[in-house]
Design a protein around this motif. Structure first.
Motif, PDB file in Angstrom:
ATOM      1  N   THR A 176      -2.812   0.440  18.444  1.00 53.83           N
ATOM      2  CA  THR A 176      -1.694   1.188  17.597  1.00 53.83           C
ATOM      3  C   THR A 176      -0.659   0.408  17.966  1.00 53.83           C
ATOM      4  N   TRP A 183       4.868   0.213   7.840  1.00 53.72           N
ATOM      5  CA  TRP A 183       4.797   0.901   8.500  1.00 53.72           C
ATOM      6  C   TRP A 183       4.579   1.999   7.381  1.00 53.72           C
ATOM      7  N   ASN A 222       0.460   3.857   7.064  1.00 50.79           N
ATOM      8  CA  ASN A 222      -0.075   5.677   6.507  1.00 50.79           C
ATOM      9  C   ASN A 222      -0.338   4.902   5.279  1.00 50.79           C
ATOM     10  N   GLU A 236      -4.238   4.294   7.140  1.00 44.90           N
ATOM     11  CA  GLU A 236      -4.477   5.281   7.741  1.00 44.90           C
ATOM     12  C   GLU A 236      -4.573   6.770   7.182  1.00 44.90           C
ATOM     13  N   GLY A 237      -4.001   6.488   6.077  1.00 42.02           N
ATOM     14  CA  GLY A 237      -4.359   8.222   5.319  1.00 42.02           C
ATOM     15  C   GLY A 237      -6.030   7.827   4.240  1.00 42.02           C
ATOM     16  N   VAL A 273      -3.856  15.553   7.740  1.00 44.92           N
ATOM     17  CA  VAL A 273      -1.831  15.761   8.274  1.00 44.92           C
ATOM     18  C   VAL A 273      -2.370  16.647   8.664  1.00 44.92           C
ATOM     19  N   ASP A 316      -2.251  15.823   3.172  1.00 43.00           N
ATOM     20  CA  ASP A 316      -2.581  14.243   2.837  1.00 43.00           C
ATOM     21  C   ASP A 316      -2.074  13.342   1.856  1.00 43.00           C
ATOM     22  N   PHE A 370       1.072  12.624   2.825  1.00 44.91           N
ATOM     23  CA  PHE A 370       1.801  11.579   3.486  1.00 44.91           C
ATOM     24  C   PHE A 370       1.133  10.452   3.034  1.00 44.91           C
ATOM     25  N   GLY A 401       3.628   6.986   2.551  1.00 39.37           N
ATOM     26  CA  GLY A 401       3.315   6.026   2.195  1.00 39.37           C
ATOM     27  C   GLY A 401       3.954   4.012   2.023  1.00 39.37           C
TER      28      GLY A 401
END
Length: 129
Positions: free
Chosen positions: A28, A64, A68, A71-72, A84, A94, A97, A101
């Motif tokens: 990353t 960003w 998120n 990836e989430g 999470v 989750d 999160f 995002g």
């Protein structure tokens, strides 16, 4: 990183989770550094104006958020590698999160699109000198 698949309750499990987390964060950060280097190496005029540009920071916030969200969805929901916060309300954590995002994507995109383009900011700064 793999806490939903490999338990972190043993030394070997903890080592594997730590290794996975380290590899993930290394890739990353290398990606971020590569992106910043590409951005910096292609700018020839008024570098200060670019780094202070609302357009740049809006797109960084949006990026960003996309990170998120992807990836989430992949790690938390589809692959179930980790969450999470594991436990009784892990789905709520989750989803929170993922919602953050989406907020970052919408907020960053709005900021970037409403901001003055970098070329205009550079011209404005040069006119002030």
């Amino acid at each position: 990183m793999f806490s939903s698949v490999i338990t972190a309750d043993t030394v070997s499990g903890l080592r594997m989770n730590t290794l996975g987390d380290g590899i993930f964060h290394t890739v990353t950060w290398l990606s971020v550094l590569l992106g910043l280097w590409l951005l910096y190496s292609r700018i020839t005029e008024a570098r200060r104006a670019v780094w202070g540009s609302t357009v740049l920071w809006g797109w960084i916030l949006s990026g960003w958020g996309w990170f998120n969200l992807v990836e989430g969805l992949l790690d938390h929901e589809i692959l179930g590698l980790h969450h999470v916060r594991s436990g009784p309300h892990q789905v709520a954590w989750d989803m929170g999160f993922l919602a953050i995002g989406v907020i970052f994507i919408l907020g960053g995109t709005t900021i970037a699109r409403r901001a003055t383009p970098i070329r205009d900011e550079t011209a404005h700064l040069q006119a002030m000198e």
